[in-house]
Design a protein around this motif. Structure first.
Motif, PDB file in Angstrom:
ATOM      1  N   GLU A   1     155.002 -29.396  52.621  1.00  0.00           N
ATOM      2  CA  GLU A   1     154.154 -28.313  52.114  1.00  0.00           C
ATOM      3  C   GLU A   1     152.718 -28.802  51.903  1.00  0.00           C
ATOM      4  O   GLU A   1     151.764 -28.047  52.119  1.00  0.00           O
ATOM      5  CB  GLU A   1     154.732 -27.747  50.823  1.00  0.00           C
TER       6      GLU A   1
ATOM      7  N   THR B   1     151.211 -29.093  55.660  1.00  0.00           N
ATOM      8  CA  THR B   1     151.005 -27.819  56.346  1.00  0.00           C
ATOM      9  C   THR B   1     150.027 -26.918  55.607  1.00  0.00           C
ATOM     10  O   THR B   1     149.245 -26.201  56.230  1.00  0.00           O
ATOM     11  CB  THR B   1     152.347 -27.093  56.543  1.00  0.00           C
ATOM     12  N   SER B   2     150.030 -26.962  54.277  1.00  0.00           N
ATOM     13  CA  SER B   2     149.089 -26.119  53.531  1.00  0.00           C
ATOM     14  C   SER B   2     147.666 -26.641  53.657  1.00  0.00           C
ATOM     15  O   SER B   2     146.713 -25.862  53.770  1.00  0.00           O
ATOM     16  CB  SER B   2     149.489 -26.035  52.055  1.00  0.00           C
TER      17      SER B   2
ATOM     18  N   LEU C   1     149.189 -26.662  44.900  1.00  0.00           N
ATOM     19  CA  LEU C   1     150.587 -26.288  45.043  1.00  0.00           C
ATOM     20  C   LEU C   1     151.362 -26.234  43.730  1.00  0.00           C
ATOM     21  O   LEU C   1     152.225 -25.357  43.563  1.00  0.00           O
ATOM     22  CB  LEU C   1     151.282 -27.256  46.007  1.00  0.00           C
TER      23      LEU C   1
ATOM     24  N   TRP D   1     154.344 -23.660  42.594  1.00  0.00           N
ATOM     25  CA  TRP D   1     155.546 -24.287  43.118  1.00  0.00           C
ATOM     26  C   TRP D   1     156.816 -23.531  42.759  1.00  0.00           C
ATOM     27  O   TRP D   1     157.771 -23.494  43.562  1.00  0.00           O
ATOM     28  CB  TRP D   1     155.643 -25.733  42.651  1.00  0.00           C
TER      29      TRP D   1
ATOM     30  N   ILE E   1     157.073 -20.933  45.433  1.00  0.00           N
ATOM     31  CA  ILE E   1     157.309 -21.518  46.755  1.00  0.00           C
ATOM     32  C   ILE E   1     158.713 -22.111  46.842  1.00  0.00           C
ATOM     33  O   ILE E   1     159.452 -21.897  47.808  1.00  0.00           O
ATOM     34  CB  ILE E   1     156.258 -22.597  47.062  1.00  0.00           C
TER      35      ILE E   1
ATOM     36  N   LEU F   1     161.912 -21.450  49.477  1.00  0.00           N
ATOM     37  CA  LEU F   1     162.490 -22.485  50.324  1.00  0.00           C
ATOM     38  C   LEU F   1     163.972 -22.697  50.016  1.00  0.00           C
ATOM     39  O   LEU F   1     164.798 -22.855  50.927  1.00  0.00           O
ATOM     40  CB  LEU F   1     161.722 -23.797  50.149  1.00  0.00           C
TER      41      LEU F   1
ATOM     42  N   SER G   1     159.650 -24.266  55.545  1.00  0.00           N
ATOM     43  CA  SER G   1     158.283 -24.426  55.049  1.00  0.00           C
ATOM     44  C   SER G   1     157.635 -23.070  54.835  1.00  0.00           C
ATOM     45  O   SER G   1     157.847 -22.136  55.612  1.00  0.00           O
ATOM     46  CB  SER G   1     157.448 -25.245  56.032  1.00  0.00           C
TER      47      SER G   1
END
Length: 332
Positions: A24, A27-28, A149, A153, A156, A160, A217
């Motif tokens: 994460e 990619t973020s 993040l 989180w 997120i 996930l 992701s």
């Protein structure tokens, strides 16, 4: 271009899932560097980009190691030791990366970027003294995590984990081959092989270990990314189900009932924390004094309903998964 990953019965048996904080991060960060606002993550990016620019994190170590396109340094995505590792464990693995691996992957980054003769000071420092410098990289990752993040989180991770549980249920009902065939439109299962079309980097069984590690992701969409390191299972990061709704505002359905327990002021603060905010922002939106909001936040944090995250000179507060569950029960 098509990449083919062959599977034996043992490889299928060793296929597993993991939620990876570092995937994460990578990619973020790449998504934030893009010139075009990401359509699925525009709301999140609008909040996070100004924080990165104020702190200079958009111009540090991560910017050296995560190009806009192409190859990513594999040591940034170590193999997760468990299905749900913490960031600290993955950072420990990064700090323990061998000097040889760091230099080999930096050479690949430089060659792909065409900058063999124009490496930056940071790049040269990491290349010449990786054992000492990886600690600086890990420290910057921690700072990025706290800004970009950590406040989000709970939301997120819920996305996930839900994907992992869904895929596990599908595998139990229909088999692993069925699940692999449904991961992404560029991934196809075909008679004992996994075919990845339009892949930038090839991933083959010959250069990797047994099994396969599947990593959902939030930020990899619309593509999949792979990692293939000798002796370790290949990794495939794919878009998690439901990512299109990740940043949709959530309307609490139990606010009135929660207010009967916590009080109207604290419930209002929790409701406003659908977006991570500072004390000043909360006071302005909730119509309360900053001192009063601060007292309520302390109580909510002690109760495990709120977390605090340093953002430059201020602190961002965010709802926890427990608070989300209180405000919006699972049945709703």
């Amino acid at each position: 271009m098509e990449s083919v990953l062959s599977f034996s019965t043992a490889d299928l048996a060793m296929t597993r899932y993991a939620v990876s904080p570092m995937w994460e991060v990578v990619t973020s960060f790449r998504l934030l560097r893009a010139e075009v606002d990401p359509p699925l993550h525009r709301r999140w990016a609008a909040q996070v980009r100004p924080r990165l620019e104020r702190t200079g994190l958009d111009r540090g170590w991560l910017a050296e190691l995560i190009p806009l396109t192409g190859y990513l340094a594999d040591f940034l995505n170590p193999t997760p030791a468990s299905p749900f590792p913490g960031l600290s464990g993955e950072l420990a693995a990064i700090r323990a990366t061998s000097a040889g691996q760091v230099r080999a992957e930096l050479d690949m980054l430089a060659a792909e970027a065409g900058r063999d003769g124009g490496r930056s000071a940071r790049f040269r420092l990491l290349y010449d003294a990786p054992e000492e410098t990886l600690g600086k990289v890990a420290a910057e990752i921690e700072a990025y995590w706290e800004l970009a993040l950590a406040p989000y989180w709970a939301r997120i991770r819920h996305l996930l984990e839900a994907d992992v549980f869904y895929r596990a249920r599908q595998a139990a009902e229909h088999g692993s081959a069925h699940v692999l065939d449904e991961l992404h439109d560029s991934v196809r299962w075909d008679d004992g092989t996994l075919r990845l079309v339009r892949r930038h980097c090839a991933v083959t069984r010959g250069q990797a270990g047994g099994g396969l590690l599947l990593v959902p992701s939030a930020f990899v969409w619309p593509r999949v990314l792979t990692r293939s390191v000798a002796g370790e299972p290949p990794q495939l990061a794919y878009p998690a189900r439901g990512v299109g709704n990740l940043w949709e505002p959530r309307t609490p359905t139990s606010a009135a009932a929660v207010a009967g327990v916590l009080g109207r002021s604290r419930t209002r603060i929790l409701t406003e924390l659908d977006t991570p905010s500072s004390t000043t922002q909360l006071a302005r939106r909730a119509g309360m004094s900053a001192a009063g909001v601060s007292q309520h936040l302390t109580a909510l944090r002690d109760a495990g309903l709120v977390t605090a995250h340093r953002s430059g000179r201020s602190v961002l507060y965010a709802r926890t998964a427990v608070a989300d569950a209180l405000l919006t029960p699972a049945g709703d």
